[in-house]
Scaffold this active site. Structure first.
Site, PDB file in Angstrom:
ATOM      1  N   GLY A   1       0.670  -1.207   0.007  1.00  0.00           N
ATOM      2  CA  GLY A   1      -0.032  -0.027  -0.225  1.00  0.00           C
ATOM      3  C   GLY A   1       0.968   1.310   0.029  1.00  0.00           C
ATOM      4  O   GLY A   1       0.512   2.227   0.881  1.00  0.00           O
ATOM      5  N   GLY A   2       1.909   1.211  -0.818  1.00  0.00           N
ATOM      6  CA  GLY A   2       2.786   2.269  -0.891  1.00  0.00           C
ATOM      7  C   GLY A   2       2.681   3.456  -1.830  1.00  0.00           C
ATOM      8  O   GLY A   2       3.549   4.593  -1.773  1.00  0.00           O
TER       9      GLY A   2
ATOM     10  N   ASP B   1      -2.929  -6.335  -6.361  1.00  0.00           N
ATOM     11  CA  ASP B   1      -4.406  -6.522  -5.080  1.00  0.00           C
ATOM     12  C   ASP B   1      -3.731  -7.399  -4.220  1.00  0.00           C
ATOM     13  O   ASP B   1      -3.589  -8.622  -4.421  1.00  0.00           O
ATOM     14  CB  ASP B   1      -5.544  -6.981  -5.957  1.00  0.00           C
ATOM     15  CG  ASP B   1      -6.741  -6.843  -4.924  1.00  0.00           C
ATOM     16  OD1 ASP B   1      -6.404  -6.934  -3.631  1.00  0.00           O
ATOM     17  OD2 ASP B   1      -7.703  -6.956  -5.390  1.00  0.00           O
TER      18      ASP B   1
ATOM     19  N   ASN C   1       1.637  -2.287   5.567  1.00  0.00           N
ATOM     20  CA  ASN C   1       1.109  -0.930   5.680  1.00  0.00           C
ATOM     21  C   ASN C   1      -0.443  -0.844   5.010  1.00  0.00           C
ATOM     22  O   ASN C   1      -1.108  -0.039   5.458  1.00  0.00           O
ATOM     23  CB  ASN C   1       1.907   0.067   4.918  1.00  0.00           C
ATOM     24  CG  ASN C   1       1.052   1.255   4.917  1.00  0.00           C
ATOM     25  OD1 ASN C   1       1.045   2.135   5.771  1.00  0.00           O
ATOM     26  ND2 ASN C   1       0.695   1.621   3.682  1.00  0.00           N
TER      27      ASN C   1
ATOM     28  N   TYR D   1     -12.268  -3.621  10.605  1.00  0.00           N
ATOM     29  CA  TYR D   1     -11.064  -2.929  10.746  1.00  0.00           C
ATOM     30  C   TYR D   1     -10.219  -3.207  11.948  1.00  0.00           C
ATOM     31  O   TYR D   1      -9.201  -3.545  12.241  1.00  0.00           O
ATOM     32  CB  TYR D   1     -11.236  -1.691  10.399  1.00  0.00           C
ATOM     33  CG  TYR D   1      -9.858  -0.414  10.319  1.00  0.00           C
ATOM     34  CD1 TYR D   1      -9.330  -0.522   9.223  1.00  0.00           C
ATOM     35  CD2 TYR D   1      -9.510   0.261  11.629  1.00  0.00           C
ATOM     36  CE1 TYR D   1      -7.874   0.149   9.313  1.00  0.00           C
ATOM     37  CE2 TYR D   1      -8.643   0.926  11.515  1.00  0.00           C
ATOM     38  CZ  TYR D   1      -7.707   0.897  10.345  1.00  0.00           C
ATOM     39  OH  TYR D   1      -6.477   1.782  10.463  1.00  0.00           O
TER      40      TYR D   1
HETATM   41  N1  LIG Z   1      -4.403   7.683   8.376  1.00  0.00           N
HETATM   42  C1  LIG Z   1      -4.737   7.270   9.803  1.00  0.00           C
HETATM   43  O1  LIG Z   1      -5.175   8.268  10.237  1.00  0.00           O
HETATM   44  C2  LIG Z   1      -4.310   6.224  10.356  1.00  0.00           C
HETATM   45  C3  LIG Z   1      -4.614   5.837  11.641  1.00  0.00           C
HETATM   46  C4  LIG Z   1      -4.256   4.629  12.460  1.00  0.00           C
HETATM   47  C5  LIG Z   1      -3.702   3.662  11.460  1.00  0.00           C
HETATM   48  N2  LIG Z   1      -3.437   3.887  10.109  1.00  0.00           N
HETATM   49  C6  LIG Z   1      -2.860   2.880   9.507  1.00  0.00           C
HETATM   50  O2  LIG Z   1      -1.812   3.412   8.662  1.00  0.00           O
HETATM   51  C7  LIG Z   1      -1.720   2.636   7.319  1.00  0.00           C
HETATM   52  C8  LIG Z   1      -1.843   3.560   6.415  1.00  0.00           C
HETATM   53  O3  LIG Z   1      -2.702   4.235   6.203  1.00  0.00           O
HETATM   54  P1  LIG Z   1      -3.256   5.298   5.359  1.00  0.00           P
HETATM   55  O4  LIG Z   1      -4.143   6.423   6.022  1.00  0.00           O
HETATM   56  O5  LIG Z   1      -2.118   5.786   4.572  1.00  0.00           O
HETATM   57  O6  LIG Z   1      -4.206   4.671   4.223  1.00  0.00           O
HETATM   58  P2  LIG Z   1      -4.690   4.992   3.005  1.00  0.00           P
HETATM   59  O7  LIG Z   1      -6.185   4.485   2.738  1.00  0.00           O
HETATM   60  O8  LIG Z   1      -4.770   6.512   2.799  1.00  0.00           O
HETATM   61  O9  LIG Z   1      -3.894   4.121   1.881  1.00  0.00           O
HETATM   62  C9  LIG Z   1      -3.814   2.976   1.722  1.00  0.00           C
HETATM   63  C10 LIG Z   1      -3.073   2.457   0.468  1.00  0.00           C
HETATM   64  O10 LIG Z   1      -3.326   0.850   0.332  1.00  0.00           O
HETATM   65  C11 LIG Z   1      -3.884   0.881  -1.111  1.00  0.00           C
HETATM   66  N3  LIG Z   1      -4.645  -0.149  -1.101  1.00  0.00           N
HETATM   67  C12 LIG Z   1      -5.716  -0.382  -0.534  1.00  0.00           C
HETATM   68  N4  LIG Z   1      -6.364  -1.611  -0.886  1.00  0.00           N
HETATM   69  C13 LIG Z   1      -5.479  -2.248  -1.337  1.00  0.00           C
HETATM   70  C14 LIG Z   1      -5.537  -3.423  -1.817  1.00  0.00           C
HETATM   71  N5  LIG Z   1      -6.307  -4.570  -1.997  1.00  0.00           N
HETATM   72  N6  LIG Z   1      -4.168  -3.762  -2.651  1.00  0.00           N
HETATM   73  C15 LIG Z   1      -3.115  -3.062  -2.664  1.00  0.00           C
HETATM   74  N7  LIG Z   1      -3.117  -1.742  -2.420  1.00  0.00           N
HETATM   75  C16 LIG Z   1      -4.259  -1.503  -1.768  1.00  0.00           C
HETATM   76  C17 LIG Z   1      -4.387   2.083  -1.340  1.00  0.00           C
HETATM   77  O11 LIG Z   1      -4.507   2.467  -2.784  1.00  0.00           O
HETATM   78  C18 LIG Z   1      -3.471   3.224  -0.555  1.00  0.00           C
HETATM   79  O12 LIG Z   1      -2.549   3.640  -1.311  1.00  0.00           O
HETATM   80  C19 LIG Z   1      -2.762   1.478   7.599  1.00  0.00           C
HETATM   81  O13 LIG Z   1      -2.380   0.248   8.053  1.00  0.00           O
HETATM   82  C20 LIG Z   1      -3.874   2.343   8.304  1.00  0.00           C
HETATM   83  O14 LIG Z   1      -4.607   1.255   8.959  1.00  0.00           O
HETATM   84  C21 LIG Z   1      -3.652   5.169   9.426  1.00  0.00           C
END
Ligand SMILES: NC(=O)c1ccc[n+]([C@@H]2O[C@H](COP(=O)([O-])OP(=O)(O)OC[C@H]3O[C@@H](n4cnc5c(N)ncnc54)[C@H](O)[C@@H]3O)[C@@H](O)[C@H]2O)c1
Length: 251
Positions: free
Chosen positions: A18-19, A65, A92, A157
């Protein structure tokens, strides 16, 4: 912001799921900035390709995916062929879609776990043999403080994130003798484009601020700082734990 430098990370191959956007994109950039070779996968082809092109050297991207376990395994194998054995894995990827538990079908439950939990296990198992052969490695599973607080409308989640925390402990114990460290990293509410678009309204942010000790926004860089530390040899004796980066949520 002062940025730590971890010379031991330089030249190592890092794999990030998910980078292409959000915290993941920041992780890709920050590990690259440490001189790492960075491989990442994401559903978003355009953003992934743009990030890879921006960083240019030592970067490998594939649209993948992560719910397709075979595709994720193949991506890790191919990335290692291209960049060298993966010794840092950042699990991630996630999807924090909201839903009403009572209206959630079994299929939707399984689909959420397929994104939020399964890839952490699949990728870890795929990378572990390389880490073992290389004399060690670091796996960072990005969790969430929501696993501890359990907000409503996020049942699938938070269940996945709670499972990830437990998974870290078991893998840490099992793979510790091979010097493979496995830790969770739990962000609080991090300001990303997606959060701003979907949920981080001024009212919600005001409420969040009342709950945290440090009255400033958390940014992806704050999470990347912790991930770099956990990946580096500075954390050589840290495994099986959960590093919380949440501005000090107290209530
Ligand atoms: N942003 C926050 O406030 C927050 C808070 C707590 C934890 N987190 C955790 O941090 C991590 C990153 O969060 P974020 O906010 O950047 O998330 P995001 O949703 O903005 O990004 C996630 C990325 O994963 C990709 N993705 C989603 N489904 C996919 C799939 N099936 N295959 C491949 N790629 C896929 C998306 O395209 C995206 O680029 C996650 O594990 C999230 O649970 C985030």
């Amino acid at each position: 912001m002062d940025r730590a430098n971890y010379p031991d990370l330089s030249g190592r191959t890092v794999f990030v799921t998910g980078g292409a956007s959000g915290i993941g994109a920041c992780l890709v950039e920050r590990f690259h900035g440490q001189g790492c070779k960075v491989a990442f996968v994401d559903l978003q082809r355009d953003s992934g390709q743009a990030l890879a092109a921006k960083l240019a050297e030592g970067v490998w991207f594939r649209r993948c995916d992560v719910t397709d376990a075979a595709a994720l395994q193949a991506a890790i194998a191919d990335a290692a062929d291209a960049l060298g054995p993966v010794t840092v894995l950042i699990n991630n990827v996630a999807n924090d879609a909201r839903h009403n538990a009572a209206e959630t079908s079994v299929e939707a439950w399984r689909q959420s776990l397929a994104v939020n939990l399964d890839p952490a296990f699949v990728a870890s198992v795929a990378a572990y043999p390389m880490m073992k052969l290389e004399g060690g490695g670091s796996i960072v599973n990005v969790s969430s403080i929501n696993a501890m607080w359990g907000p409503a409308h996020m049942a699938t989640y938070v269940a996945a994130k709670g499972a990830i925390n437990s998974l870290c402990k078991s893998l840490a114990r099992e793979w510790g003798p091979d010097r493979v460290r496995v830790n969770a990293l739990s962000p609080g509410w991090v300001v990303t484009e997606r959060q701003l678009e979907l949920w981080l309204t001024p009212e919600a942010e005001a409420q969040w601020r009342e709950q945290v000790a440090l009255k400033e926004r958390l940014y992806p860089d704050d999470i990347a700082n912790a991930a770099l530390f956990l990946a580096s040899d500075s954390a050589r004796m840290i495994t099986g734990t959960n590093l919380v980066v949440d501005a000090g949520r107290l209530g």
